[in-house]
Scaffold this motif. Sequence first.
Motif, short mmCIF file in Angstrom:
data_model
loop_
_atom_site.label_atom_id
_atom_site.label_comp_id
_atom_site.label_asym_id
_atom_site.label_seq_id
_atom_site.Cartn_x
_atom_site.Cartn_y
_atom_site.Cartn_z
N PRO A 44 40.28 28.05 30.91
CA PRO A 44 39.83 26.83 30.25
C PRO A 44 38.46 26.39 30.76
CG PRO A 44 42.14 26.64 30.87
CD PRO A 44 41.64 27.90 31.49
N GLY A 45 37.58 26.01 29.85
CA GLY A 45 36.24 25.56 30.22
C GLY A 45 35.20 26.65 30.20
N VAL A 46 35.60 27.91 30.29
CA VAL A 46 34.67 29.03 30.20
C VAL A 46 34.33 29.25 28.73
CG1 VAL A 46 34.38 31.53 30.56
CG2 VAL A 46 35.56 30.13 32.27
N THR A 47 33.09 29.57 28.42
CA THR A 47 32.72 29.85 27.03
C THR A 47 32.81 31.35 26.77
OG1 THR A 47 30.35 30.21 27.41
CG2 THR A 47 31.09 27.93 27.12
N THR A 96 31.15 27.37 22.77
CA THR A 96 32.27 26.43 22.78
C THR A 96 33.22 26.77 23.94
OG1 THR A 96 32.16 26.22 20.37
CG2 THR A 96 34.20 25.49 21.47
N PRO A 97 33.51 25.83 24.83
CA PRO A 97 34.42 26.12 25.95
C PRO A 97 35.83 26.45 25.45
CG PRO A 97 33.15 24.12 26.37
CD PRO A 97 32.93 24.47 24.93
N LEU A 98 36.45 27.40 26.11
CA LEU A 98 37.84 27.73 25.80
C LEU A 98 38.73 26.55 26.17
CD1 LEU A 98 37.88 31.39 27.15
CD2 LEU A 98 38.04 30.70 24.74
N LYS A 99 39.78 26.34 25.37
CA LYS A 99 40.67 25.21 25.57
C LYS A 99 42.05 25.67 26.04
CE LYS A 99 38.48 22.53 21.85
NZ LYS A 99 37.56 23.59 21.42
N GLU A 100 42.64 24.87 26.89
CA GLU A 100 44.02 25.10 27.34
C GLU A 100 44.93 25.28 26.12
OE1 GLU A 100 47.04 24.97 30.61
OE2 GLU A 100 44.85 24.73 30.74
N GLY A 101 45.74 26.35 26.14
CA GLY A 101 46.69 26.57 25.07
C GLY A 101 46.23 27.52 23.98
N GLU A 102 44.95 27.87 23.97
CA GLU A 102 44.46 28.83 22.98
C GLU A 102 44.89 30.25 23.36
OE1 GLU A 102 40.37 26.89 21.19
OE2 GLU A 102 40.22 27.97 23.09
N ILE A 103 44.94 31.13 22.37
CA ILE A 103 45.12 32.55 22.63
C ILE A 103 43.91 33.29 22.08
CG2 ILE A 103 47.63 32.50 22.72
CD1 ILE A 103 47.68 33.57 19.84
N MET A 104 43.54 34.37 22.75
CA MET A 104 42.31 35.06 22.38
C MET A 104 42.48 36.56 22.54
SD MET A 104 38.44 34.59 23.90
CE MET A 104 38.98 34.72 25.61
N ASN A 105 41.95 37.29 21.58
CA ASN A 105 41.81 38.74 21.71
C ASN A 105 40.39 39.06 22.15
OD1 ASN A 105 40.75 41.40 20.23
ND2 ASN A 105 42.91 41.69 20.74
N ILE A 106 40.28 39.91 23.15
CA ILE A 106 38.98 40.42 23.59
C ILE A 106 38.96 41.91 23.29
CG2 ILE A 106 37.35 40.71 25.49
CD1 ILE A 106 38.63 38.35 26.88
N ASP A 107 37.91 42.36 22.60
CA ASP A 107 37.79 43.75 22.17
C ASP A 107 36.55 44.36 22.83
OD1 ASP A 107 37.65 46.18 20.75
OD2 ASP A 107 38.41 45.26 18.93
N PHE A 136 32.71 57.38 23.37
CA PHE A 136 33.13 56.02 23.02
C PHE A 136 34.56 55.76 23.47
CE2 PHE A 136 29.72 57.05 20.20
CZ PHE A 136 29.09 55.86 19.85
N GLY A 137 34.76 54.58 24.06
CA GLY A 137 36.10 54.07 24.34
C GLY A 137 36.31 52.79 23.55
N ASP A 138 37.56 52.41 23.29
CA ASP A 138 37.82 51.23 22.46
C ASP A 138 39.20 50.68 22.78
OD1 ASP A 138 37.59 49.29 20.52
OD2 ASP A 138 37.55 50.67 18.82
N CYS A 139 39.28 49.41 23.11
CA CYS A 139 40.58 48.78 23.36
C CYS A 139 40.45 47.27 23.28
CB CYS A 139 41.16 49.18 24.72
SG CYS A 139 40.17 48.74 26.16
N SER A 140 41.59 46.61 23.10
CA SER A 140 41.60 45.15 23.10
C SER A 140 42.98 44.67 23.52
CB SER A 140 41.25 44.59 21.71
OG SER A 140 42.34 44.67 20.82
N ARG A 141 43.04 43.42 23.96
CA ARG A 141 44.32 42.81 24.30
C ARG A 141 44.22 41.30 24.17
NH1 ARG A 141 45.04 41.68 30.69
NH2 ARG A 141 46.17 39.97 29.69
N MET A 142 45.38 40.66 24.20
CA MET A 142 45.45 39.22 24.10
C MET A 142 45.46 38.59 25.49
SD MET A 142 45.48 38.66 20.88
CE MET A 142 45.81 36.88 20.90
N VAL A 143 44.92 37.39 25.56
CA VAL A 143 44.98 36.61 26.79
C VAL A 143 45.26 35.15 26.42
CG1 VAL A 143 42.46 36.29 26.81
CG2 VAL A 143 43.76 35.96 28.91
N GLY A 144 46.18 34.53 27.14
CA GLY A 144 46.45 33.11 26.95
C GLY A 144 45.51 32.30 27.83
N ILE A 145 44.98 31.22 27.28
CA ILE A 145 44.06 30.36 28.03
C ILE A 145 44.90 29.25 28.68
CG2 ILE A 145 41.97 28.97 27.95
CD1 ILE A 145 41.68 31.99 27.19
#
Length: 301
Positions: free
Chosen positions: A82-85, A134-145, A154-163
């Motif tokens: 939370p708070g990180v953009t 925009t700062p990340l908010k508590e409770g959001e979910i995000m995929n980073i690819d 080339f490599g390629d992957c992604s996963r979800m992270v809860g904020i």
Amino acid sequence: MIGRNDPCWCGSGKKWKKCCYPNEDVSASSNKIPTSSFETLRAAYKKHFDILLKTPEDIEGIRQACKLAADILNELCAAAKPGVTTKELDTLSRKLHKEAGATPAPLGYGDPPFPASICTSIDDVICHGIPNNTPLKEGEIMNIDVSPIFNGYFGDCSRMVGIGAISEEKQKLIDVTYDCLIKSCEILKPGVPIYAIGDKICDVAHKENYSVVHQFVGHGVGLQFHEAPAIPHHKNSCNIELAPGMTFTIEPMINTGKAEGEIDPENEWVAYTVDGGLSAQCEHTILMTDSGYEILTPWDQ
């Protein structure tokens, strides 16, 4: 919803039907290719399907690029608080790529050129989210690819992270999406048709009353960022058989509401759910071996 004549989601500049549109018109007989050696198989898959079966040298290079992708992804997910953009995450990504001697494949890719080194897709964004201030908010979910180019591979992957702390609803979506990925991997072995991947993903997702995005697909990867074949995550009839030396992504996108997405008309990249429902995605790069498969992107769960 993207149409067959619209520009492809991958940013190649081609029409979707000429690029990443799932090839479901392979006849039942054409995928039965007699082979007596790897070189014969390799030539046949290139001729009939434009699929690049990888040599041992290729595989070693792709394995290193994929390991780097997973390492960078783990560091970015650990930094997502939370708070990180997401712009700060993109800055960290560029730093990690540079330190490793790698280049981020998404940066400048496509038309219009993608403006960041990673994709950051939050809550109702299906994919191709663009980092911003925009700062990340508590409770959001995000995929980073993450998709590095390392020593030309080339490599390629992604996963979800809860904020921070997330709701049970969001955690369930993440868990089911991960199950879709892993259970679809577990069926992989030479001779399995591509359509079986989408069948398994739909079985897992639909059991929980989730929908499976059909506008965006997995893809071959390794020597290029996007290669044949397309790997649909929805039910389809693509009966090309998996073969040793294939490297491709499985990256199911699972929605709580409708399956369809719409692309932001201003940036022409970010895909949102049409109904504002939540979306989650997990992705691995897969290598087909003589007897099964290997996950080349072992990110932390």
